[in-house]
Design a protein around this motif. Structure first.
Motif, mmCIF file in Angstrom:
data_model
loop_
_atom_site.group_PDB
_atom_site.id
_atom_site.type_symbol
_atom_site.label_atom_id
_atom_site.label_comp_id
_atom_site.label_asym_id
_atom_site.label_seq_id
_atom_site.Cartn_x
_atom_site.Cartn_y
_atom_site.Cartn_z
ATOM 1 N N TYR A 158 0.865 -1.177 0.000
ATOM 2 C CA TYR A 158 0.000 0.000 0.000
ATOM 3 C C TYR A 158 0.901 1.225 0.000
ATOM 4 O O TYR A 158 1.729 1.407 0.891
ATOM 5 N N GLU A 159 0.787 2.035 -1.009
ATOM 6 C CA GLU A 159 1.594 3.236 -1.136
ATOM 7 C C GLU A 159 0.743 4.464 -0.823
ATOM 8 O O GLU A 159 -0.384 4.591 -1.308
ATOM 9 N N ILE A 160 1.310 5.361 -0.028
ATOM 10 C CA ILE A 160 0.604 6.575 0.372
ATOM 11 C C ILE A 160 0.972 7.695 -0.598
ATOM 12 O O ILE A 160 2.155 7.908 -0.899
ATOM 13 N N ALA A 161 -0.018 8.389 -1.049
ATOM 14 C CA ALA A 161 0.236 9.497 -1.968
ATOM 15 C C ALA A 161 1.028 10.601 -1.258
ATOM 16 O O ALA A 161 0.945 10.766 -0.034
ATOM 17 N N GLU A 162 1.790 11.357 -2.035
ATOM 18 C CA GLU A 162 2.680 12.358 -1.457
ATOM 19 C C GLU A 162 1.922 13.405 -0.649
ATOM 20 O O GLU A 162 2.444 13.939 0.329
ATOM 21 N N ARG A 163 0.702 13.737 -1.045
ATOM 22 C CA ARG A 163 -0.047 14.799 -0.361
ATOM 23 C C ARG A 163 -1.104 14.258 0.605
ATOM 24 O O ARG A 163 -1.938 15.014 1.086
ATOM 25 N N ASP A 164 -1.040 12.979 0.909
ATOM 26 C CA ASP A 164 -2.017 12.376 1.813
ATOM 27 C C ASP A 164 -1.551 12.569 3.258
ATOM 28 O O ASP A 164 -0.902 11.706 3.845
ATOM 29 N N GLU A 165 -1.872 13.735 3.842
ATOM 30 C CA GLU A 165 -1.416 14.042 5.199
ATOM 31 C C GLU A 165 -2.019 13.080 6.221
ATOM 32 O O GLU A 165 -1.346 12.650 7.169
ATOM 33 N N ALA A 166 -3.279 12.758 6.063
ATOM 34 C CA ALA A 166 -3.917 11.832 7.002
ATOM 35 C C ALA A 166 -3.252 10.465 6.947
ATOM 36 O O ALA A 166 -3.061 9.808 7.981
ATOM 37 N N GLY A 167 -2.910 10.035 5.737
ATOM 38 C CA GLY A 167 -2.235 8.750 5.596
ATOM 39 C C GLY A 167 -0.882 8.736 6.280
ATOM 40 O O GLY A 167 -0.509 7.753 6.932
ATOM 41 N N PHE A 168 -0.147 9.837 6.123
ATOM 42 C CA PHE A 168 1.161 9.907 6.775
ATOM 43 C C PHE A 168 1.024 9.947 8.302
ATOM 44 O O PHE A 168 1.844 9.393 9.020
ATOM 45 N N ARG A 169 -0.050 10.631 8.783
ATOM 46 C CA ARG A 169 -0.267 10.630 10.232
ATOM 47 C C ARG A 169 -0.573 9.228 10.729
ATOM 48 O O ARG A 169 -0.078 8.790 11.774
ATOM 49 N N ALA A 170 -1.373 8.501 9.986
ATOM 50 C CA ALA A 170 -1.704 7.129 10.366
ATOM 51 C C ALA A 170 -0.449 6.250 10.347
ATOM 52 O O ALA A 170 -0.237 5.417 11.239
ATOM 53 N N LEU A 171 0.372 6.437 9.314
ATOM 54 C CA LEU A 171 1.611 5.666 9.233
ATOM 55 C C LEU A 171 2.538 6.020 10.406
ATOM 56 O O LEU A 171 3.200 5.156 10.983
ATOM 57 N N GLY A 172 2.552 7.315 10.754
ATOM 58 C CA GLY A 172 3.372 7.733 11.884
ATOM 59 C C GLY A 172 2.920 7.093 13.179
ATOM 60 O O GLY A 172 3.737 6.711 14.030
ATOM 61 N N GLU A 173 1.596 6.964 13.355
ATOM 62 C CA GLU A 173 1.082 6.311 14.560
ATOM 63 C C GLU A 173 1.502 4.846 14.612
ATOM 64 O O GLU A 173 1.810 4.314 15.683
#
Length: 509
Positions: A215-230
């Motif tokens: 699963y790749e997160i789009a560059e501008r998907d801030e919510a996705g990056f926050r979830a990945l950070g969690e």
């Protein structure tokens, strides 16, 4: 510092500490031991004012001190190394509330500690044959055996892998509501050499492809990056806490090493200052039993530190003498000897050297001082009231085999009353098994004990030459009725009196 336990510099000092520091001039000694280092000052104060009560503990500490005196450069190097570890740890910043921040800070700290532990082990390997005390032998054996190259290499490898250069590998299972739970952080692979990596690539090319989901997160998907950070935080938290505990454990080792070496570094500082002034020191014999005392060349450390002139030492032989009464000429060295006696007892019972050519003494349960004070500036009480109040505090605390040093006590009243009060106090202390060393100008007090012909009493007198000169030596002798105050009067006012007499002779009539 101890055979079977750690030294705690924060332990409360005895209630007698302020009086001991003031009466015995301990602050100059403590400052010399500290050399401007606040930690050394705290350690020196704690050791000097909280004496040991066992000849075995004193002998253990003295043997460590003997190694330190013989190998001072190595001891100072180890103390500096422990201080370097603590200081470098303080300089490393990190966001401690964030798992990854704690993880990265702990890794940086442990990397520094690993370097310093390696240097410490090298010191141990190099120096172990030259140290003979049980304390240093055990320390060096621990450093050499537990920090060998194999162990240090494994730690270095683990720290490198915990940097997660290839990312975090975790697994989890789905719980209620399809939420991830039971996170497990997998051990990251060891970094392989270049040839090993080529072999891995060739093996991957020839092996059948395994089914996988990416699963790749789009560059501008801030919510996705926050979830990945969690998710990363969950993984980092698993090791961050343990790694932080490990860093704290090693830091505690360096802190305790610095504190315990600090006492001996303080002793080295004091020894060096005294040696620079040509003042001798000796490792004393702390003896079991009661009322044993012999000294040769005993001198006042604080006086020697505070003057460039040579200080006269005194000899005393007082075995089985539970009462020592010191009389004689004003400014003849009586109070100086009393201070040196108290200093020597405290220094011996904390495992230090003593300021003398030779010294042995029995252990005492505690040292108490009762020196005369200046008039109460607040006028809250009279001078005699204050003296009696302080003596009451001593009587409440003193125990058998204690040592009480009296300096012109109860001189605030007249000769007869002061002698009677002092006599009752001293007699009660002696009957309770307490040792008393007393400087007094109360002739009635001194004479009354002298004529009792007590086997347990020793009478010393400040020497005065026929021309009034003081030698500052104490000799055995019967108490005299005078303290030769007229000598001081002539010394201070003699020139003015002679001038006045000369003017009177020239006047007419």
């Amino acid at each position: 510092m101890y055979h079977g336990r750690d030294f705690d510099p924060e332990e409360a000092l005895p209630t007698t500490a302020p009086a001991l520091r003031q009466d015995l001039g301990l602050d100059l000694i403590l400052e010399a031991m500290a050399g401007g280092d606040e930690l050394l000052l705290k350690v020196a104060r704690a050791c000097l004012l909280r004496g040991l009560q066992s000849t075995q503990e004193i002998a253990y500490r003295q043997s460590v001190l003997a190694d330190c005196l013989a190998q001072s450069r190595t001891v100072r190097e180890m103390y500096a190394l422990a201080g370097e570890a603590i200081e470098r740890e303080r300089r490393i910043w990190g966001y401690m509330r964030h798992p990854e921040g704690l993880l990265h800070r702990s890794l940086d700290v442990l990397t520094i500690f690993l370097e310093i532990l390696t240097r410490l082990r090298r010191i141990a390997e190099r120096s172990a044959p030259r140290f003979h005390s049980e304390g240093f032998t055990r320390l060096f054996a621990m450093l050499i055996e537990e920090l060998d190259d194999h162990y240090l290499g494994r730690v270095q490898d683990q720290l490198e892998r915990l940097k997660f250069r290839s990312g975090l590998r975790m697994s989890a299972r789905l719980g209620e509501g399809n939420k991830a739970t039971d996170y497990v952080l997998h051990v990251p692979p060891r970094r392989r050499g270049f040839l090993e990596q080529i072999g891995d690539w060739l093996e991957d090319l020839s092996a059948p492809r395994k089914a996988s989901y990416v699963y790749e997160i789009a560059e501008r998907d801030e919510a996705g990056f926050r979830a990945l950070g969690e998710i990363r935080d969950h993984g980092a938290a698993i090791v961050a806490a343990r790694l932080g505990q490990s860093a704290q454990h090693v830091l505690s080792f360096f802190s305790m090493l610095r504190v315990e070496l600090g006492f001996y570094v303080g002793c080295l500082n004091l020894r060096d200052q005294l040696a620079a002034r040509g003042a001798p020191t000796v490792i004393p014999d702390a003896l079991p039993g009661e009322s044993l005392l012999r000294a040769r060349g005993l001198y006042d450390v604080s006086l020697r530190l505070g003057t460039a002139e040579k200080v006269v030492g005194n000899d005393v032989s007082a075995d089985r003498k539970r009462l020592i009464i010191i009389t004689g000429a004003n400014r003849g060295g009586k109070t100086t000897f009393l201070r040196s006696r108290g200093q020597a007892q405290l220094m011996m019972q904390c495992g230090m050297f003593v300021a003398a050519d030779e010294f042995y003494a029995s252990l005492c349960s505690a040292v108490f001082t009762h020196f005369k004070r200046e008039e109460d500036s607040g006028m809250n009480s009279g001078k005699l009231d204050e003296e009696l109040s302080r003596m009451s505090g001593i009587v409440d605390q003193v125990r058998p085999n204690g040592l009480v040093l009296l300096n012109e006590s109860f001189s605030a009243t007249n000769e007869r009353e002061g002698s009677e009060i002092a006599r009752q106090v001293v007699t009660a202390l002696l009957e309770s098994g307490v040792n008393v060393c007393c400087v007094t100008h109360l002739f009635d007090l001194a004479e009354s004990y002298y004529h009792r012909a007590m086997d347990a009493a020793l009478f010393l007198r400040a020497e005065r030459l026929p021309d009034g000169e003081r030698t500052f030596r104490l000799l055995e002798g019967e108490p005299l009725t005078t303290s030769y105050g007229a000598d001081l009067y002539r010394r201070i006012f003699g020139a003015a009196v002679e001038d006045r007499e000369a003017l009177g002779a020239e006047a007419p009539g």
